[in-house]
Motif scaffolding. Sequence first.
Motif, short mmCIF file in Angstrom:
data_model
loop_
_atom_site.label_atom_id
_atom_site.label_comp_id
_atom_site.label_asym_id
_atom_site.label_seq_id
_atom_site.Cartn_x
_atom_site.Cartn_y
_atom_site.Cartn_z
N SER A 1 0.82 -1.20 0.00
CA SER A 1 0.00 0.00 0.00
C SER A 1 0.86 1.26 0.00
O SER A 1 1.63 1.48 0.93
CB SER A 1 -0.89 -0.01 1.25
OG SER A 1 -1.78 1.06 1.22
N PRO A 2 0.73 2.10 -1.03
CA PRO A 2 1.48 3.35 -1.03
C PRO A 2 0.87 4.33 -0.03
O PRO A 2 -0.25 4.13 0.46
CB PRO A 2 1.30 3.86 -2.46
CG PRO A 2 0.01 3.28 -2.92
CD PRO A 2 -0.10 1.95 -2.22
N LYS A 3 1.57 5.38 0.26
CA LYS A 3 1.02 6.42 1.13
C LYS A 3 -0.19 7.01 0.43
O LYS A 3 -0.15 7.29 -0.77
CB LYS A 3 2.07 7.48 1.41
CG LYS A 3 3.22 6.95 2.24
CD LYS A 3 4.26 8.00 2.49
CE LYS A 3 5.38 7.37 3.34
NZ LYS A 3 6.48 8.29 3.55
N ALA A 4 -1.26 7.20 1.17
CA ALA A 4 -2.52 7.65 0.59
C ALA A 4 -2.37 8.97 -0.17
O ALA A 4 -2.90 9.12 -1.26
CB ALA A 4 -3.59 7.78 1.67
N TYR B 1 -2.28 -18.42 2.21
CA TYR B 1 -0.90 -18.16 1.81
C TYR B 1 -0.61 -16.69 1.51
O TYR B 1 0.49 -16.35 1.11
CB TYR B 1 -0.51 -19.03 0.61
CG TYR B 1 -0.68 -20.50 0.93
CD1 TYR B 1 0.04 -21.07 1.97
CD2 TYR B 1 -1.57 -21.28 0.23
CE1 TYR B 1 -0.14 -22.41 2.30
CE2 TYR B 1 -1.75 -22.62 0.54
CZ TYR B 1 -1.03 -23.18 1.58
OH TYR B 1 -1.21 -24.49 1.90
N TYR B 2 -1.60 -15.83 1.70
CA TYR B 2 -1.37 -14.40 1.49
C TYR B 2 -0.82 -13.79 2.78
O TYR B 2 -1.21 -14.16 3.88
CB TYR B 2 -2.68 -13.70 1.10
CG TYR B 2 -2.47 -12.25 0.67
CD1 TYR B 2 -1.66 -11.94 -0.41
CD2 TYR B 2 -3.08 -11.20 1.34
CE1 TYR B 2 -1.46 -10.63 -0.82
CE2 TYR B 2 -2.89 -9.88 0.94
CZ TYR B 2 -2.08 -9.61 -0.13
OH TYR B 2 -1.88 -8.32 -0.52
N LEU B 3 0.09 -12.85 2.64
CA LEU B 3 0.67 -12.17 3.80
C LEU B 3 -0.31 -11.08 4.25
O LEU B 3 -0.21 -9.93 3.85
CB LEU B 3 2.03 -11.57 3.45
CG LEU B 3 2.77 -10.90 4.60
CD1 LEU B 3 3.10 -11.89 5.70
CD2 LEU B 3 4.04 -10.24 4.09
N TRP B 4 -1.26 -11.47 5.08
CA TRP B 4 -2.33 -10.57 5.52
C TRP B 4 -1.82 -9.49 6.48
O TRP B 4 -2.47 -8.47 6.68
CB TRP B 4 -3.44 -11.36 6.20
CG TRP B 4 -4.14 -12.29 5.26
CD1 TRP B 4 -3.91 -13.63 5.11
CD2 TRP B 4 -5.14 -11.95 4.30
NE1 TRP B 4 -4.72 -14.14 4.13
CE2 TRP B 4 -5.49 -13.14 3.62
CE3 TRP B 4 -5.79 -10.76 3.96
CZ2 TRP B 4 -6.45 -13.17 2.61
CZ3 TRP B 4 -6.75 -10.80 2.96
CH2 TRP B 4 -7.07 -11.99 2.30
N THR B 5 -0.64 -9.67 7.04
CA THR B 5 -0.16 -8.76 8.07
C THR B 5 0.46 -7.47 7.55
O THR B 5 0.82 -6.61 8.34
CB THR B 5 0.89 -9.47 8.95
OG1 THR B 5 1.97 -9.90 8.12
CG2 THR B 5 0.29 -10.64 9.69
N HIS B 6 0.59 -7.29 6.25
CA HIS B 6 1.26 -6.08 5.79
C HIS B 6 0.34 -4.88 5.56
O HIS B 6 0.68 -3.94 4.88
CB HIS B 6 2.20 -6.36 4.60
CG HIS B 6 1.54 -6.55 3.28
ND1 HIS B 6 0.74 -7.60 2.99
CD2 HIS B 6 1.58 -5.80 2.16
CE1 HIS B 6 0.32 -7.52 1.74
NE2 HIS B 6 0.81 -6.43 1.21
#
Length: 181
Positions: free
Chosen positions: A78-81, A162-167
């Motif tokens: 996610s880029p900075k909004a 298997y998705y990195l949900w924590t990011h």
Amino acid sequence: MCAHYGSWEWIFILQKHINHKGYAVYKRLANKHFDKLVKRIRAKYNSHLITTKETYGVLLESKKKNELTINGFVSDQSPKAHKAFHWNEFMGIKVPMYTGAEMLAKKLDMAVVFFSVKRIKRGYYETTFTTITENPKAYKDYEITDLFFKMVEKQILEAPQYYLWTHKRWKHRDKVPAEFL
């Protein structure tokens, strides 16, 4: 282009099997010791890690030298909004999207390929390379990015564990600017 899905880190071994120069775009870590460790691990098979700020210059120089390259972009973060050029739905939520891989592909006339990972069993993964386009300039702005996110979404829906949900992919969902609604 790929996502933080499955065991994406092993892709660096690809350098052992191809003659192209391999670049992996990464964001420099604030902790210089961890940054050095990550670079050493990822460069083990002769991949060249370049920071997001170095990317355009390095890839432009490679193009001028007519080097064959394979360039890795993990593009689902996610880029900075306030810096986002493009917002769209991902997993049903309107979010900002990184568009750098698409913009570089258009500027440098690079083919765009989606790298997906499938877990076969413990310690065994299969990858599929799917060509999104060999002619990125033929696409409207952000169309390639949107296609990429649809592919990521499909991959996640098939095996969400298997998705990195924590990011924190959805951290800006309440900050959608009016022009993107």
